[in-house]
Design a protein around this motif. Sequence first.
Motif, PDB file in Angstrom:
ATOM      1  N   GLU A 150      77.222  84.903   0.853  1.00 24.61           N
ATOM      2  CA  GLU A 150      77.955  85.436   2.005  1.00 24.61           C
ATOM      3  C   GLU A 150      79.452  85.145   1.954  1.00 24.61           C
ATOM      4  O   GLU A 150      80.220  85.730   2.729  1.00 24.61           O
ATOM      5  N   VAL A 151      79.914  84.248   1.080  1.00 25.79           N
ATOM      6  CA  VAL A 151      81.354  83.964   1.009  1.00 25.79           C
ATOM      7  C   VAL A 151      81.981  84.474  -0.281  1.00 25.79           C
ATOM      8  O   VAL A 151      83.190  84.312  -0.480  1.00 25.79           O
ATOM      9  N   ARG A 152      81.210  85.095  -1.140  1.00 23.44           N
ATOM     10  CA  ARG A 152      81.765  85.499  -2.437  1.00 23.44           C
ATOM     11  C   ARG A 152      82.823  86.583  -2.304  1.00 23.44           C
ATOM     12  O   ARG A 152      83.810  86.583  -3.046  1.00 23.44           O
ATOM     13  N   THR A 153      82.652  87.502  -1.371  1.00 24.55           N
ATOM     14  CA  THR A 153      83.685  88.524  -1.170  1.00 24.55           C
ATOM     15  C   THR A 153      84.995  87.880  -0.742  1.00 24.55           C
ATOM     16  O   THR A 153      86.074  88.213  -1.250  1.00 24.55           O
ATOM     17  N   SER A 154      84.926  86.926   0.193  1.00 15.74           N
ATOM     18  CA  SER A 154      86.137  86.216   0.631  1.00 15.74           C
ATOM     19  C   SER A 154      86.757  85.441  -0.525  1.00 15.74           C
ATOM     20  O   SER A 154      87.991  85.351  -0.637  1.00 15.74           O
ATOM     21  N   ALA A 155      85.917  84.889  -1.395  1.00 15.54           N
ATOM     22  CA  ALA A 155      86.424  84.144  -2.547  1.00 15.54           C
ATOM     23  C   ALA A 155      87.200  85.066  -3.480  1.00 15.54           C
ATOM     24  O   ALA A 155      88.296  84.716  -3.947  1.00 15.54           O
ATOM     25  N   HIS A 156      86.655  86.232  -3.775  1.00 17.42           N
ATOM     26  CA  HIS A 156      87.357  87.187  -4.638  1.00 17.42           C
ATOM     27  C   HIS A 156      88.668  87.641  -3.988  1.00 17.42           C
ATOM     28  O   HIS A 156      89.680  87.805  -4.677  1.00 17.42           O
ATOM     29  N   GLU A 157      88.659  87.856  -2.689  1.00 18.59           N
ATOM     30  CA  GLU A 157      89.877  88.283  -1.995  1.00 18.59           C
ATOM     31  C   GLU A 157      90.959  87.208  -2.077  1.00 18.59           C
ATOM     32  O   GLU A 157      92.148  87.529  -2.245  1.00 18.59           O
ATOM     33  N   LEU A 158      90.568  85.949  -1.959  1.00 15.80           N
ATOM     34  CA  LEU A 158      91.539  84.854  -2.101  1.00 15.80           C
ATOM     35  C   LEU A 158      92.156  84.868  -3.492  1.00 15.80           C
ATOM     36  O   LEU A 158      93.391  84.769  -3.636  1.00 15.80           O
ATOM     37  N   LEU A 159      91.345  85.005  -4.518  1.00 15.15           N
ATOM     38  CA  LEU A 159      91.859  85.026  -5.887  1.00 15.15           C
ATOM     39  C   LEU A 159      92.791  86.217  -6.101  1.00 15.15           C
ATOM     40  O   LEU A 159      93.789  86.106  -6.823  1.00 15.15           O
ATOM     41  N   ASP A 160      92.493  87.334  -5.479  1.00 14.25           N
ATOM     42  CA  ASP A 160      93.370  88.510  -5.576  1.00 14.25           C
ATOM     43  C   ASP A 160      94.733  88.228  -4.948  1.00 14.25           C
ATOM     44  O   ASP A 160      95.773  88.626  -5.491  1.00 14.25           O
ATOM     45  N   VAL A 208      93.092  81.454 -15.961  1.00 11.72           N
ATOM     46  CA  VAL A 208      92.471  80.466 -15.077  1.00 11.72           C
ATOM     47  C   VAL A 208      91.699  81.160 -13.962  1.00 11.72           C
ATOM     48  O   VAL A 208      90.542  80.804 -13.669  1.00 11.72           O
ATOM     49  N   LEU A 209      92.313  82.168 -13.336  1.00  3.76           N
ATOM     50  CA  LEU A 209      91.641  82.859 -12.239  1.00  3.76           C
ATOM     51  C   LEU A 209      90.392  83.593 -12.727  1.00  3.76           C
ATOM     52  O   LEU A 209      89.397  83.677 -11.994  1.00  3.76           O
ATOM     53  N   ARG A 210      90.439  84.098 -13.945  1.00  5.87           N
ATOM     54  CA  ARG A 210      89.248  84.752 -14.509  1.00  5.87           C
ATOM     55  C   ARG A 210      88.107  83.743 -14.656  1.00  5.87           C
ATOM     56  O   ARG A 210      86.948  84.057 -14.342  1.00  5.87           O
ATOM     57  N   GLU A 211      88.427  82.535 -15.091  1.00 11.07           N
ATOM     58  CA  GLU A 211      87.393  81.507 -15.203  1.00 11.07           C
ATOM     59  C   GLU A 211      86.876  81.098 -13.822  1.00 11.07           C
ATOM     60  O   GLU A 211      85.678  80.812 -13.667  1.00 11.07           O
ATOM     61  N   PHE A 212      87.750  81.081 -12.831  1.00  7.66           N
ATOM     62  CA  PHE A 212      87.284  80.815 -11.467  1.00  7.66           C
ATOM     63  C   PHE A 212      86.263  81.867 -11.038  1.00  7.66           C
ATOM     64  O   PHE A 212      85.231  81.551 -10.444  1.00  7.66           O
ATOM     65  N   ARG A 213      86.583  83.131 -11.318  1.00  8.42           N
ATOM     66  CA  ARG A 213      85.667  84.224 -10.933  1.00  8.42           C
ATOM     67  C   ARG A 213      84.329  84.109 -11.663  1.00  8.42           C
ATOM     68  O   ARG A 213      83.259  84.328 -11.067  1.00  8.42           O
ATOM     69  N   GLU A 214      84.403  83.807 -12.945  1.00  9.15           N
ATOM     70  CA  GLU A 214      83.196  83.820 -13.771  1.00  9.15           C
ATOM     71  C   GLU A 214      82.350  82.565 -13.610  1.00  9.15           C
ATOM     72  O   GLU A 214      81.120  82.630 -13.719  1.00  9.15           O
ATOM     73  N   GLN A 215      82.998  81.424 -13.347  1.00  9.44           N
ATOM     74  CA  GLN A 215      82.278  80.162 -13.355  1.00  9.44           C
ATOM     75  C   GLN A 215      82.057  79.563 -11.968  1.00  9.44           C
ATOM     76  O   GLN A 215      81.010  78.947 -11.724  1.00  9.44           O
ATOM     77  N   VAL A 216      83.037  79.732 -11.071  1.00 10.40           N
ATOM     78  CA  VAL A 216      82.948  79.081  -9.767  1.00 10.40           C
ATOM     79  C   VAL A 216      82.321  79.992  -8.717  1.00 10.40           C
ATOM     80  O   VAL A 216      81.425  79.571  -7.967  1.00 10.40           O
ATOM     81  N   VAL A 217      82.773  81.242  -8.650  1.00  8.79           N
ATOM     82  CA  VAL A 217      82.271  82.144  -7.614  1.00  8.79           C
ATOM     83  C   VAL A 217      80.745  82.264  -7.632  1.00  8.79           C
ATOM     84  O   VAL A 217      80.112  82.233  -6.569  1.00  8.79           O
ATOM     85  N   PRO A 218      80.086  82.383  -8.798  1.00  8.08           N
ATOM     86  CA  PRO A 218      78.618  82.490  -8.779  1.00  8.08           C
ATOM     87  C   PRO A 218      77.908  81.274  -8.185  1.00  8.08           C
ATOM     88  O   PRO A 218      76.735  81.377  -7.797  1.00  8.08           O
ATOM     89  N   LEU A 219      78.594  80.129  -8.091  1.00 12.28           N
ATOM     90  CA  LEU A 219      77.996  78.926  -7.519  1.00 12.28           C
ATOM     91  C   LEU A 219      78.103  78.896  -5.996  1.00 12.28           C
ATOM     92  O   LEU A 219      77.478  78.048  -5.349  1.00 12.28           O
ATOM     93  N   LEU A 220      78.890  79.807  -5.416  1.00 12.43           N
ATOM     94  CA  LEU A 220      79.102  79.834  -3.972  1.00 12.43           C
ATOM     95  C   LEU A 220      78.006  80.644  -3.291  1.00 12.43           C
ATOM     96  O   LEU A 220      77.406  81.535  -3.902  1.00 12.43           O
ATOM     97  N   PRO A 221      77.726  80.371  -2.013  1.00  9.96           N
ATOM     98  CA  PRO A 221      76.761  81.189  -1.271  1.00  9.96           C
ATOM     99  C   PRO A 221      77.171  82.660  -1.285  1.00  9.96           C
ATOM    100  O   PRO A 221      78.365  82.989  -1.239  1.00  9.96           O
TER     101      PRO A 221
END
Length: 246
Positions: free
Chosen positions: A128-138, A113-126
């Motif tokens: 400037e927040v993608r690093t924070s998004a990856h850190e949250l998933l970690d 599920v988290l892999r799909e979040f990274r691949e599908q959701v993160v690219p839709l985010l601005p």
Amino acid sequence: MTILEGWDSHAWIEGQWIHRAPRRPEVRPRLLAETTLLPWLAPQLPLPVPVPELTADGVRHLLLPGEPFTDGDERVGRELGAFLKALHAVDVQEAVLRGALDAETATAEKAAVLREFREQVVPLLPAEVRTSAHELLDRVANVRTALVHCDFGPDHILMTDGRITGIIDWTDAVIGDPALDLCWPLNGAPEAVAAGLLELYQPAPELVERSRDWARLSPWYGVHRGLLLDLPDDVENGLPTIVASL
């Protein structure tokens, strides 16, 4: 006969019994596991839980009284704190033997599920927040230390006259992060409930912070579902909520 419908199960009430049958094949083993896990777990907990038995269609258990949580005070929070403290202290190996989803299997499922979040959701985010998004998933990826209910929210907390009368829906019980069970009580429940739970449970600061991370992750599931089911409004409405929480 009263018909009820859930995400995982068909359910209906006959007399004093509630019957549940799996809606999808993959739900069946988790539903049947309740018949071995909950009879073992119930005596160890300070609040009532269903004690299911097998039927031809799936499982059934006696109805627990009450309606889903709508409000509560510090006393209710202390009851929830005592319940979760007891749940998170049960023997993990015994829980797995009795039917709880083991840490290795649960980790693999969550990783997908988290892999799909990274691949599908993160690219839709601005950007400037993608690093924070990856850190949250970690941060929510790998903590598995206790038996958790895994869907501990107001719909599954039954109450009568201001007192808790049962905790229901254990299909997702798994060896996981206790902070997940603290997510709604500490970040979505009334302040008095959260205060009572903190007083009784006394979670470590890192557990409280991870509960906030799980709350931050909540809107991701709606966006992910919107992408899977081609529901563009769900995606469009959910993305700003994700950004605001990061």
